[in-house]
Write an enzyme that holds these catalytic residues in place. Structure first.
Site, PDB file in Angstrom:
ATOM      1  N   ASP A   1     -14.797  -7.959  19.855  1.00  0.00           N
ATOM      2  CA  ASP A   1     -13.612  -7.104  19.790  1.00  0.00           C
ATOM      3  C   ASP A   1     -12.348  -7.918  19.526  1.00  0.00           C
ATOM      4  OD1 ASP A   1     -12.287  -4.724  19.777  1.00  0.00           O
ATOM      5  OD2 ASP A   1     -12.670  -4.226  21.878  1.00  0.00           O
TER       6      ASP A   1
ATOM      7  N   HIS B   1      -7.116  -5.129  21.968  1.00  0.00           N
ATOM      8  CA  HIS B   1      -7.340  -3.993  21.065  1.00  0.00           C
ATOM      9  C   HIS B   1      -6.946  -2.668  21.733  1.00  0.00           C
ATOM     10  CE1 HIS B   1     -10.311  -2.435  17.757  1.00  0.00           C
ATOM     11  NE2 HIS B   1      -9.080  -2.007  17.596  1.00  0.00           N
TER      12      HIS B   1
ATOM     13  N   LYS C   1       7.557  -4.614  15.185  1.00  0.00           N
ATOM     14  CA  LYS C   1       8.001  -3.315  14.655  1.00  0.00           C
ATOM     15  C   LYS C   1       8.885  -2.613  15.694  1.00  0.00           C
ATOM     16  CE  LYS C   1       7.101  -1.563  11.257  1.00  0.00           C
ATOM     17  NZ  LYS C   1       7.703  -1.647   9.895  1.00  0.00           N
TER      18      LYS C   1
ATOM     19  N   PHE D   1       0.823  -1.216   0.000  1.00  0.00           N
ATOM     20  CA  PHE D   1       0.000   0.000   0.000  1.00  0.00           C
ATOM     21  C   PHE D   1       0.866   1.279   0.000  1.00  0.00           C
ATOM     22  CE2 PHE D   1      -2.279   2.703   3.395  1.00  0.00           C
ATOM     23  CZ  PHE D   1      -2.858   3.548   2.451  1.00  0.00           C
ATOM     24  N   ILE D   2       1.616   1.497   1.047  1.00  0.00           N
ATOM     25  CA  ILE D   2       2.331   2.771   1.159  1.00  0.00           C
ATOM     26  C   ILE D   2       3.513   2.797   0.185  1.00  0.00           C
ATOM     27  CG2 ILE D   2       3.455   4.407   2.735  1.00  0.00           C
ATOM     28  CD1 ILE D   2       2.004   2.955   5.048  1.00  0.00           C
TER      29      ILE D   2
ATOM     30  N   TYR E   1       2.344  -7.740  16.128  1.00  0.00           N
ATOM     31  CA  TYR E   1       2.752  -6.810  15.060  1.00  0.00           C
ATOM     32  C   TYR E   1       3.568  -5.653  15.637  1.00  0.00           C
ATOM     33  CZ  TYR E   1       2.432  -2.777  11.925  1.00  0.00           C
ATOM     34  OH  TYR E   1       2.736  -1.661  11.171  1.00  0.00           O
TER      35      TYR E   1
ATOM     36  N   ASP F   1      10.381  -6.845  -3.485  1.00  0.00           N
ATOM     37  CA  ASP F   1       9.142  -7.230  -2.796  1.00  0.00           C
ATOM     38  C   ASP F   1       8.944  -8.731  -2.978  1.00  0.00           C
ATOM     39  OD1 ASP F   1       6.335  -5.430  -1.955  1.00  0.00           O
ATOM     40  OD2 ASP F   1       6.221  -7.610  -2.215  1.00  0.00           O
TER      41      ASP F   1
ATOM     42  N   THR G   1       5.776   2.507  12.857  1.00  0.00           N
ATOM     43  CA  THR G   1       4.382   2.812  13.189  1.00  0.00           C
ATOM     44  C   THR G   1       4.261   3.425  14.578  1.00  0.00           C
ATOM     45  OG1 THR G   1       2.319   1.688  13.776  1.00  0.00           O
ATOM     46  CG2 THR G   1       4.272   0.359  13.862  1.00  0.00           C
ATOM     47  N   ASP G   2       3.155   4.129  14.813  1.00  0.00           N
ATOM     48  CA  ASP G   2       2.900   4.665  16.163  1.00  0.00           C
ATOM     49  C   ASP G   2       2.455   3.570  17.128  1.00  0.00           C
ATOM     50  OD1 ASP G   2       0.356   4.189  15.119  1.00  0.00           O
ATOM     51  OD2 ASP G   2      -0.462   6.149  15.661  1.00  0.00           O
ATOM     52  N   GLU G   3       2.152   2.366  16.576  1.00  0.00           N
ATOM     53  CA  GLU G   3       1.652   1.303  17.449  1.00  0.00           C
ATOM     54  C   GLU G   3       2.717   0.831  18.439  1.00  0.00           C
ATOM     55  OE1 GLU G   3      -0.878  -1.620  15.708  1.00  0.00           O
ATOM     56  OE2 GLU G   3      -1.379  -0.338  14.010  1.00  0.00           O
TER      57      GLU G   3
HETATM   58  P1  NAD Z   1       1.427  -3.704   3.164  1.00  0.00           P
HETATM   59  O1  NAD Z   1       1.108  -4.933   3.951  1.00  0.00           O
HETATM   60  O2  NAD Z   1       0.385  -3.114   2.290  1.00  0.00           O
HETATM   61  O3  NAD Z   1       2.698  -3.975   2.236  1.00  0.00           O
HETATM   62  C1  NAD Z   1       3.813  -4.684   2.688  1.00  0.00           C
HETATM   63  C2  NAD Z   1       4.623  -5.108   1.474  1.00  0.00           C
HETATM   64  O4  NAD Z   1       5.813  -5.787   1.935  1.00  0.00           O
HETATM   65  C3  NAD Z   1       3.877  -6.080   0.538  1.00  0.00           C
HETATM   66  O5  NAD Z   1       4.035  -5.673  -0.794  1.00  0.00           O
HETATM   67  C4  NAD Z   1       4.574  -7.411   0.800  1.00  0.00           C
HETATM   68  O6  NAD Z   1       4.576  -8.259  -0.344  1.00  0.00           O
HETATM   69  C5  NAD Z   1       5.987  -6.960   1.154  1.00  0.00           C
HETATM   70  N1  NAD Z   1       6.699  -7.937   1.970  1.00  0.00           N
HETATM   71  C6  NAD Z   1       6.239  -8.598   3.076  1.00  0.00           C
HETATM   72  N2  NAD Z   1       7.187  -9.433   3.532  1.00  0.00           N
HETATM   73  C7  NAD Z   1       8.269  -9.287   2.733  1.00  0.00           C
HETATM   74  C8  NAD Z   1       9.563  -9.858   2.706  1.00  0.00           C
HETATM   75  N3  NAD Z   1       9.935 -10.782   3.608  1.00  0.00           N
HETATM   76  N4  NAD Z   1      10.438  -9.481   1.743  1.00  0.00           N
HETATM   77  C9  NAD Z   1      10.076  -8.553   0.809  1.00  0.00           C
HETATM   78  N5  NAD Z   1       8.848  -7.978   0.771  1.00  0.00           N
HETATM   79  C10 NAD Z   1       7.971  -8.345   1.727  1.00  0.00           C
HETATM   80  O7  NAD Z   1       1.961  -2.642   4.225  1.00  0.00           O
HETATM   81  P2  NAD Z   1       1.811  -1.053   4.247  1.00  0.00           P
HETATM   82  O8  NAD Z   1       0.536  -0.715   4.883  1.00  0.00           O
HETATM   83  O9  NAD Z   1       2.161  -0.524   2.910  1.00  0.00           O
HETATM   84  O10 NAD Z   1       2.966  -0.686   5.279  1.00  0.00           O
HETATM   85  C11 NAD Z   1       4.292  -0.421   4.835  1.00  0.00           C
HETATM   86  C12 NAD Z   1       5.161  -0.104   6.045  1.00  0.00           C
HETATM   87  O11 NAD Z   1       4.633   1.023   6.730  1.00  0.00           O
HETATM   88  C13 NAD Z   1       5.227  -1.223   7.071  1.00  0.00           C
HETATM   89  O12 NAD Z   1       6.543  -1.282   7.558  1.00  0.00           O
HETATM   90  C14 NAD Z   1       4.269  -0.776   8.159  1.00  0.00           C
HETATM   91  O13 NAD Z   1       4.657  -1.288   9.420  1.00  0.00           O
HETATM   92  C15 NAD Z   1       4.426   0.722   8.085  1.00  0.00           C
HETATM   93  N6  NAD Z   1       3.263   1.502   8.529  1.00  0.00           N
HETATM   94  C16 NAD Z   1       2.021   1.266   7.990  1.00  0.00           C
HETATM   95  C17 NAD Z   1       0.938   2.029   8.396  1.00  0.00           C
HETATM   96  C18 NAD Z   1      -0.439   1.823   7.806  1.00  0.00           C
HETATM   97  O14 NAD Z   1      -1.398   2.430   8.292  1.00  0.00           O
HETATM   98  N7  NAD Z   1      -0.603   1.023   6.770  1.00  0.00           N
HETATM   99  C19 NAD Z   1       1.110   3.043   9.342  1.00  0.00           C
HETATM  100  C20 NAD Z   1       2.394   3.269   9.856  1.00  0.00           C
HETATM  101  C21 NAD Z   1       3.455   2.490   9.440  1.00  0.00           C
END
Ligand code: NAD
Length: 336
Positions: free
Chosen positions: A292, A296, A167, A12-13, A163, A34, A138-140
């Site tokens: 729940d 949580h 992190k 996603f990000i 999780y 990836d 993450t803030d978690e």
């Molecule tokens: P996501 O789950 O959408 O994407 C994770 C990606 O990592 C996927 O494309 C997956 O295929 C890849 N991946 C997983 N394991 C792997 C491995 N062993 N080797 C290579 N690639 C691998 O996650 P996201 O929501 O895009 O989050 C990205 C980062 O941002 C994470 O580190 C997450 O902790 C952090 N984050 C996310 C949020 C949120 O709200 N989504 C908020 C704060 C921080």
């Protein structure tokens, strides 16, 4: 041309970030590694396929040899590390992969970067004086808040789910590589993101998808849990600033001062759908409360004043503007 390794860029990000980076910095060459787990989606990267300065590598960040070979081949001067297992519910059911990818995978990347960029503690190779590792977190990791207060960079870590614990572990390893070896590491801790290309399993895509299908919209507990929601493009801007202008060894909290509870989110999405795709009854009638999530966390909220004052970051979207763009995108995805 600078070569940058982006990890997890099919998620996603990461996929939003790669497009943002290619548009903003046309002279950067991006290699995206990836593993394409269930959360990785190559279609998220359709818009970047045509860029000559973008390469995709299917691979696991835990694969030491592969990472070493990529560093040899591309001589990266930056790593922007997104790859992670990211869904709290999955971490409750099967934590193993969270420890492997989030802890061991991050260690692997840091260690290979250190060996490639440095000769000994605090001694960088001549051509890597500026090389930097940006760790996305993450803030978690800070645990949960009551009604009052905000997470600052000084808030003690108190992760509550497998999780967030994985992190938090990765943040500590990143921290130790700065303090012990002098590796140029910057960490960002961001609040909940939303926007296009988020995996179907997450809260906002689930609400929109279930609403459109006429299914029950599941909301945990009483729906009162609060998150500080940030539009993904605002997060991308913060990452770019932290990578380019952040101070080595520092951490930056990123959040948009958009605290909303889950029930408010569901109601808002339903109200927007009632306007753009009206039907005989309101989508709100589909909202249903379910058991729940164990452990949580009640509330997360970020104090982003450090990144705002030191790096000039500011969120452009509030929840009410960002959610409209997000809903438009998912209507096309689910009904297009
Ligand atoms: P996501 O789950 O959408 O994407 C994770 C990606 O990592 C996927 O494309 C997956 O295929 C890849 N991946 C997983 N394991 C792997 C491995 N062993 N080797 C290579 N690639 C691998 O996650 P996201 O929501 O895009 O989050 C990205 C980062 O941002 C994470 O580190 C997450 O902790 C952090 N984050 C996310 C949020 C949120 O709200 N989504 C908020 C704060 C921080």
């Amino acid at each position: 041309m600078k070569n940058i390794l982006v990890t997890g860029g099919a998620g996603f990000i990461g996929s939003n970030f790669i497009l943002f980076l290619l548009r903003k910095h046309p002279l950067i060459n991006i290699v995206n590694i990836d593993k394409l787990t269930y959360a990785g989606e190559l279609s998220n990267l359709k818009e970047v396929e045509g860029y000559k300065n973008y390469t995709f590598v299917k691979g696991d960040i835990c694969d030491r040899l592969l990472i070493e070979n990529l560093f040899k081949e591309y001589n990266f001067s930056g790593v922007i590390h997104f790859a992670a297992e990211s869904h709290v519910d999955n971490s409750i059911k099967s934590p193993n992969e969270f420890i492997n990818t989030n802890v061991l995978g991050t260690f692997n990347l840091l260690d290979v970067a250190k060996n490639h960029w440095m000769t000994s503690p605090n001694e960088f190779k001549k051509n890597h004086l500026e090389s930097r590792f940006l760790h996305i977190s993450t803030d978690e990791v800070y645990g949960t808040l009551g009604e009052e207060g905000l997470f600052t960079e000084q808030t003690p870590y108190a992760p509550n789910s497998p999780y967030s614990a994985s992190k938090a572990s990765s943040d500590f390893i990143a921290r130790s590589y700065f303090h012990t070896y002098g590796l140029n590491v910057v960490t960002t801790n961001c609040s909940n993101n939303y926007g296009p290309k988020q995996h179907d399993e997450k809260l906002i895509p689930t609400i929109i998808r279930k609403a459109l299908k006429g299914d029950n919209i599941p909301i945990y507990g009483d729906g009162k849990n609060i998150r500080d929601w940030l539009y993904v493009e605002d997060h991308c801007k913060g990452i770019d600033l932290a990578f380019n202008n952040g101070m080595a060894g520092e951490t930056y909290n990123i959040g948009g001062k958009n605290e909303r509870n889950n029930l408010y989110i569901a109601n808002t999405i339903c109200e927007i759908l009632d306007n753009v795709l009206p039907k005989s009854t309101s989508y709100k009638t589909q909202i249903s409360f379910v058991k729940d999530r164990p452990g949580h966390d009640y509330r997360y909220a970020i104090d982003a004043s450090k990144i705002e004052s030191e790096l000039g970051w500011k969120a452009q979207e509030n929840f009410e503007t960002g959610i409209r763009k997000t809903i438009d995108w998912y209507i096309k995805k689910y009904q297009g």
